[in-house]
Design a protein around this motif. Structure first.
Motif, PDB file in Angstrom:
ATOM      1  N   ARG A 122       1.063  -0.032 -19.436  1.00  0.00           N
ATOM      2  CA  ARG A 122       0.448  -1.361 -19.449  1.00  0.00           C
ATOM      3  C   ARG A 122       0.502  -1.944 -20.860  1.00  0.00           C
ATOM      4  O   ARG A 122       0.803  -3.133 -21.040  1.00  0.00           O
ATOM      5  CB  ARG A 122      -0.984  -1.312 -18.947  1.00  0.00           C
ATOM      6  N   ALA A 123       0.222  -1.127 -21.866  1.00  0.00           N
ATOM      7  CA  ALA A 123       0.283  -1.610 -23.249  1.00  0.00           C
ATOM      8  C   ALA A 123       1.696  -2.070 -23.599  1.00  0.00           C
ATOM      9  O   ALA A 123       1.873  -3.102 -24.265  1.00  0.00           O
ATOM     10  CB  ALA A 123      -0.185  -0.519 -24.212  1.00  0.00           C
ATOM     11  N   LEU A 127       2.808  -5.955 -24.535  1.00  0.00           N
ATOM     12  CA  LEU A 127       3.195  -6.144 -25.937  1.00  0.00           C
ATOM     13  C   LEU A 127       4.261  -7.229 -26.054  1.00  0.00           C
ATOM     14  O   LEU A 127       5.227  -7.253 -25.290  1.00  0.00           O
ATOM     15  CB  LEU A 127       3.732  -4.825 -26.516  1.00  0.00           C
ATOM     16  N   SER A 128       4.054  -8.122 -26.982  1.00  0.00           N
ATOM     17  CA  SER A 128       5.080  -9.134 -27.241  1.00  0.00           C
ATOM     18  C   SER A 128       5.195  -9.337 -28.752  1.00  0.00           C
ATOM     19  O   SER A 128       4.273  -9.042 -29.503  1.00  0.00           O
ATOM     20  CB  SER A 128       4.740 -10.453 -26.544  1.00  0.00           C
ATOM     21  N   TYR A 138       8.942  -4.070 -33.171  1.00  0.00           N
ATOM     22  CA  TYR A 138       9.684  -2.861 -32.792  1.00  0.00           C
ATOM     23  C   TYR A 138       8.886  -1.599 -33.138  1.00  0.00           C
ATOM     24  O   TYR A 138       8.852  -0.647 -32.358  1.00  0.00           O
ATOM     25  CB  TYR A 138      11.048  -2.837 -33.488  1.00  0.00           C
ATOM     26  N   THR A 139       8.236  -1.585 -34.291  1.00  0.00           N
ATOM     27  CA  THR A 139       7.451  -0.421 -34.711  1.00  0.00           C
ATOM     28  C   THR A 139       6.296  -0.167 -33.744  1.00  0.00           C
ATOM     29  O   THR A 139       6.037   0.980 -33.359  1.00  0.00           O
ATOM     30  CB  THR A 139       6.923  -0.614 -36.144  1.00  0.00           C
ATOM     31  N   GLN A 140       5.611  -1.227 -33.322  1.00  0.00           N
ATOM     32  CA  GLN A 140       4.527  -1.078 -32.345  1.00  0.00           C
ATOM     33  C   GLN A 140       5.062  -0.543 -31.019  1.00  0.00           C
ATOM     34  O   GLN A 140       4.481   0.364 -30.420  1.00  0.00           O
ATOM     35  CB  GLN A 140       3.818  -2.415 -32.113  1.00  0.00           C
ATOM     36  N   LEU A 141       6.162  -1.118 -30.572  1.00  0.00           N
ATOM     37  CA  LEU A 141       6.766  -0.692 -29.310  1.00  0.00           C
ATOM     38  C   LEU A 141       7.231   0.757 -29.389  1.00  0.00           C
ATOM     39  O   LEU A 141       6.998   1.546 -28.465  1.00  0.00           O
ATOM     40  CB  LEU A 141       7.956  -1.604 -28.958  1.00  0.00           C
ATOM     41  N   LYS A 142       7.845   1.115 -30.492  1.00  0.00           N
ATOM     42  CA  LYS A 142       8.332   2.492 -30.650  1.00  0.00           C
ATOM     43  C   LYS A 142       7.183   3.491 -30.623  1.00  0.00           C
ATOM     44  O   LYS A 142       7.307   4.566 -30.044  1.00  0.00           O
ATOM     45  CB  LYS A 142       9.125   2.638 -31.941  1.00  0.00           C
ATOM     46  N   ALA A 143       6.048   3.157 -31.224  1.00  0.00           N
ATOM     47  CA  ALA A 143       4.889   4.055 -31.194  1.00  0.00           C
ATOM     48  C   ALA A 143       4.441   4.294 -29.750  1.00  0.00           C
ATOM     49  O   ALA A 143       4.159   5.435 -29.358  1.00  0.00           O
ATOM     50  CB  ALA A 143       3.746   3.480 -32.021  1.00  0.00           C
TER      51      ALA A 143
END
Length: 182
Positions: A122-123, A127-128, A138-143
């Motif tokens: 869900r996170a 995320l956008s 990208y860093t947030q998504l990769k985490a």
């Protein structure tokens, strides 16, 4: 008089003068919901201290007549103390070895549970990029992806199918990235 066996600094039995039983190796305390992350940072910390063998079983307890027996006892107790100070202490305090503590925590908290996976998915879907730089997004998504991947266990395979799974995961990662771009 018996000679004292003092391990060299490359030995897993070596304890630095800064190694203390009350020392907290990781700032993130295990609370149950964060086991994959805690496991990773604790593994890195123990590996950096050359003590990973005490939890993965590669440094077995020597026989009492072995010259490393007392060194093993000291180091095992130190690793146990580090684990106790990084988690729910009362639940593991009476376990006799660092390896058994590690396995107990693994059994209790490494549940491949659907609610955690659902929350991560869900996170990711929410995320956008927004006003963030692409690198920040990208860093947030990769985490999130790395945490999600920690719940996946890809079996060992010699049949050649595993590269197909890796391609599927890579495509999923790319689609998640494109979905959140603005």
């Amino acid at each position: 008089m018996a000679a004292i066996n003092i391990p060299n600094q490359n030995s897993p039995y070596f304890l630095h003068s800064s190694d203390q039983p009350g020392q907290i190796l990781v700032t993130q305390l295990l609370d149950g919901d964060d086991y994959p992350t805690w496991n990773r940072v604790m593994t890195m910390a123990l590996e950096a201290k050359n003590k990973l063998g005490f939890i993965d079983g590669s440094i077995a307890k020597p026989e009492p007549n072995n010259h490393n027996f007392s060194n093993w006892i000291r180091c095992n107790n130190m690793v146990q103390s580090w684990l106790v100070h990084s988690t729910i202490a009362n639940s593991i305090l009476w376990i006799k070895s660092a390896r058994d503590i590690w396995l107990d925590l693994l059994t209790r908290f490494n549940q491949k549970n659907a609610p955690s996976i659902f929350e991560i998915r869900r996170a990711i879907s929410n995320l956008s990029q927004g006003t963030n730089y692409v690198a920040t997004y990208y860093t947030q998504l990769k985490a999130y992806r790395d945490e999600l991947d920690s719940y996946r266990t890809v079996p060992a395979c010699v049949c050649g199918v595993i590269p197909n799974f890796n391609d599927i995961y890579a495509t999923e990662h790319l689609m998640d990235f494109f979905t959140g771009l603005e």
